[in-house]
Design an enzyme around this catalytic site. Structure first.
Site, PDB file in Angstrom:
ATOM      1  N   ARG A 130       1.018  -0.689   0.211  1.00 30.68           N
ATOM      2  CA  ARG A 130      -0.479  -0.047  -0.214  1.00 30.68           C
ATOM      3  C   ARG A 130       0.842   1.147  -0.464  1.00 30.68           C
ATOM      4  NH1 ARG A 130      -5.135  -1.817   1.759  1.00 30.68           N
ATOM      5  NH2 ARG A 130      -5.271  -3.737   3.451  1.00 30.68           N
TER       6      ARG A 130
ATOM      7  N   HIS B 231       3.358  -9.647   1.153  1.00 31.09           N
ATOM      8  CA  HIS B 231       2.557  -8.176   1.975  1.00 31.09           C
ATOM      9  C   HIS B 231       4.277  -8.020   2.887  1.00 31.09           C
ATOM     10  CE1 HIS B 231       0.655  -7.336   5.985  1.00 31.09           C
ATOM     11  NE2 HIS B 231      -0.041  -7.045   5.784  1.00 31.09           N
TER      12      HIS B 231
ATOM     13  N   TYR C  75       0.920   4.866  12.008  1.00 35.79           N
ATOM     14  CA  TYR C  75       0.792   3.934  12.444  1.00 35.79           C
ATOM     15  C   TYR C  75       2.399   3.582  12.500  1.00 35.79           C
ATOM     16  CZ  TYR C  75      -2.638   2.456   9.001  1.00 35.79           C
ATOM     17  OH  TYR C  75      -4.142   1.534   8.334  1.00 35.79           O
TER      18      TYR C  75
ATOM     19  N   HIS D 218       0.473  -1.237  15.194  1.00 38.97           N
ATOM     20  CA  HIS D 218       0.608  -2.425  13.949  1.00 38.97           C
ATOM     21  C   HIS D 218       1.766  -2.408  13.922  1.00 38.97           C
ATOM     22  CE1 HIS D 218       1.164  -2.382   9.308  1.00 38.97           C
ATOM     23  NE2 HIS D 218      -0.410  -2.808   9.756  1.00 38.97           N
TER      24      HIS D 218
END
Length: 720
Positions: free
Chosen positions: A403, A463, A496, A620
């Site tokens: 992202r 990821h 985050y 996170h």
């Protein structure tokens, strides 16, 4: 073992295939040893709601937490509830992680979600809205306005709102319109004054306009009116010659999860674009209505939308409180958290000459561990990639992009590097949920600039958060690596909480080179020395480490496991923690969201402590720490303890080698587990109890304390 290869410990290479958790002595574990993951997620969102209900927090922050709760719940319905319904409808439903039928879980979700949404509405109406009003920010109703204020708002309506409204009638000539997911709508009943015929019309509240319209005035009190309230009081302008009988707000949630069937030959981008188009027309899964909606209108909506009574949520007060995000534009810093200004990590601070810091020289001296948002993303990760793009000695850059922001300087750095003639590889995960469209745009922009863009392995999401820079130094190629717990996203890096490790260790460079080759080509790599990589080895590596702690405890040696994750769901990991606890290992779990592990099983979880911390920053980072008989092993990385992370994603954890870094993470854990820290404690039956004050005095805020510690560390080192 601090300086030995992980392969020597049996943690890094293909020998892990020989490890089987079932070889561990089988402890007598009870059948009902997990919490339901969906209900645990709702319990997490309840913790978010409790922050909105906390009168000690600044008023605009409380409003923001109400908006976060609403946004979270929307995604939960669009993905988790939609997935359960899809499996039921297709006949593929299997029991949940606690052995219950999905239909029963849906019923539980409905009951709990109804209760939470009512509590959410009450928190706005009776707590946060009055608190804002007392602080000078008033959300008012039309009937409370003066005539001059109504006239001024009428002018705004005619100039800014009326031209973009699109009323859609429903009659024999006009079928019931398509209702887009998450749109806020007005259901309007009208009567033809000439014929007496009654009809229905739907009006979508324009999402591109401010949800809260400022009421003109020069007083010290800021006053706003909701956009739908303004529209509702000008319906006569939209239906001239008609009598408006009634109007009610409603909102529909649709299944917006993306399902992509991949094969070796299809173009993933094209398949995803088609699926994104389909997403807009997903089946309805939730209908929110105001509690004053009449039965005639509700019956029409249920019939036309093909929705069940269980999926109807009748709520008091305004719908879609995500609109409270709109209050962020209000200039009242006194109603927000005191500002936290991230500092540049000590290693990346410029010298006395105030010249720009040489990132490569800093990393070359020693590994650098950066803690965001306490330490700046811009002067660490961005600076690393910016310098790599400009440096003529840099030959290649490789990066994973899961992202990123719409105006990403990270993407621009890759483009600049490619245009400067460097070899640049970007592994773009176009299947990152709800960011698919943005990632497609950036993937194509990167390709046009000459970046080698790949989309990872078929059937797996990529990821992991990895960057590798290859630099020529005195005729020798040297690798500079970054392994993080969070995305390469400058915007989210400010809210985050994440860690990132920079290292020039040749072994990490070799590990990343092998991993990137596997992701971009056809290499089948099985040897990683400082990394644990999913889906092949990560779970097995962690199970082996937990098992070693269990054996140490059995043999009378000190043993402890500390894990910080967003979600703890994987049954094999949880069972291993139970076995370790039964052997006397002290197990500490710090989880933000879902936790299927139970802490209330006598004889099983007696040595397990579970904490959750929520606050101004989204916790996170993922940390995995093992005492290892006095020679600590600590990993950070991207993986949560969920099936999708361990089985269906490419994830990577990197082992820390610096004793200072290991000490820093243990100190953070000590603070999180301290009874004097503001946190939630997992108790019996999945209930989380907030530990916020003692004898009326607030407890320590971990995030405030961490910011203070980071800033003081900088000052002490600067003064020397």
């Amino acid at each position: 073992m601090m300086d030995t290869d992980l392969a020597d410990a049996g943690l890094g290479d293909a020998e892990d295939d020989d490890f089987d958790a079932h070889e561990v002595p089988d402890a007598d574990l009870p059948d009902h040893r997990y919490h339901d993951r969906e209900l645990s997620w709702l319990a997490f969102n309840q913790r978010v709601l409790e922050l909105a209900e906390d009168p000690s927090l600044p008023e605009l922050e409380r409003a923001n937490f109400l908006a976060i709760f609403a946004s979270n719940l929307d995604e939960f319905f669009m993905v988790r509830v939609a997935g359960l319904k899809r499996r039921i409808l297709t006949g593929l439903a299997v029991p949940t992680n606690v052995g219950r039928a999905p239909t029963d879980v849906l019923s539980d979700i409905s009951a709990e979600a109804h209760a939470l949404q009512l509590r959410h509405a009450d928190a706005w109406t009776n707590q946060v809205k009055p608190a804002l009003s007392d602080a000078g920010i008033e959300i008012t109703e039309w009937e409370d306005l003066t005539d001059p204020e109504r006239d001024a708002l009428g002018e705004y309506f005619q100039a800014q709102v009326f031209p973009v409204l699109m009323p859609l009638a429903v009659d024999p000539a006009h079928p019931f319109p398509y209702i887009s997911g998450l749109s806020l709508n007005l259901a309007i009943r009208i009567r033809n004054a000439r014929t007496g015929r009654q009809d229905f019309a739907r009006l979508k509240v324009p999402p591109m306009l401010p949800r809260f319209v400022e009421v003109p005035g020069r007083g010290e009190i800021l006053r706003f009116i909701r956009l739908e309230e303004l529209i509702a009081n000008h319906l006569d302008d939209l239906f001239p010659g008609m009598e408006v009988l009634d109007h009610h707000a409603f909102r529909l949630t649709r299944n917006e999860d993306v399902e992509i069937e991949e094969d070796e030959s299809e173009n993933l981008i094209q398949a995803l674009e088609a699926e994104l188009l389909r997403r807009r027309f997903g089946p309805p899964i939730r209908l929110e209505i105001t509690d004053d909606m009449d039965d005639v209108t509700l019956e029409l909506l249920i019939k036309e939308l093909d929705i069940t009574d269980q999926e109807v949520y009748r709520l008091p007060g305004p719908l879609d409180l995500r609109g409270l995000f709109d209050l962020a534009r209000v200039d009242r810093p006194d109603l927000r958290y005191p500002p936290h200004l991230p500092t540049t990590a000590v290693a990346f601070q410029p010298g006395d000459s105030n010249e720009r810091a040489d990132v490569f020289k800093s990393i070359g001296r020693a590994d650098v561990l950066v803690h965001h948002p306490y330490e700046s993303f811009a002067t660490s990760v961005q600076a690393f990639l910016d310098q790599a793009a400009r440096d003529p000695h840099v030959l290649a850059i490789k990066l994973t992009l899961y992202r990123t922001s719409g105006d990403s300087p990270i993407v621009q750095a890759l483009i600049d590097a490619a245009e400067a003639g460097k070899q640049v590889l970007a592994l773009v995960e176009v299947k990152a949920r709800f960011d698919e469209a943005n990632n497609i745009v950036w993937a194509r922009k990167l390709e046009k600039a000459g970046v080698h863009v790949v989309y990872g392995l078929v059937g797996l999401k990529t990821h992991c958060k990895l960057a590798l820079v290859i630099r020529e130094e005195d005729g020798v190629l040297r690798s500079y690596s970054h392994v993080g717990t969070g995305n390469y996203n400058p915007k989210t890096s400010r809210i985050y909480e994440d860690f990132g490790l920079f290292t020039a260790d040749p072994q990490v460079g070799r590990d990343l080179t092998r991993l990137f080759n596997e992701l971009s080509g056809y290499a089948i790599e099985k040897k990683f020395k400082r990394l644990l990589v999913a889906p092949r080895y990560l779970r097995k590596g962690l199970l082996r480490l937990i098992e070693q702690e269990r054996r140490n405890a059995v043999e009378g040696r000190p043993a402890r496991v500390r894990i910080k994750v967003n979600s703890m769901v994987d049954e094999q990991i949880i069972d291993a923690l139970y076995r370790a606890s039964m052997a006397g290992v002290k197990v500490e779990v710090w989880v933000r969201g879902i936790c299927s592990l139970r802490g209330d099983l006598p004889g099983v979880s007696d040595n397990i402590t579970v904490r959750s911390i929520l606050g101004r920053y989204l916790e996170h980072s993922r940390i995995f720490a093992f005492d290892n008989d006095g020679d600590p092993i600590v990993y950070i990385g991207s993986a949560d303890m969920m099936h999708r992370n361990l089985d269906r994603r490419v994830e990577a954890l990197v082992r820390l080698s610096s004793p200072d870094h290991i000490e820093e993470l243990h100190a953070l854990f000590d603070l999180a587990m301290d009874p004097g820290t503001n946190s939630w404690h997992l108790t019996g039956n999945g209930v989380w109890e907030r530990n916020a004050d003692a004898d009326g005095e607030p407890l320590v805020d971990l995030q405030d304390r961490t910011m203070t510690a980071v800033q003081s560390r900088r000052r002490k080192r600067t003064v020397r």
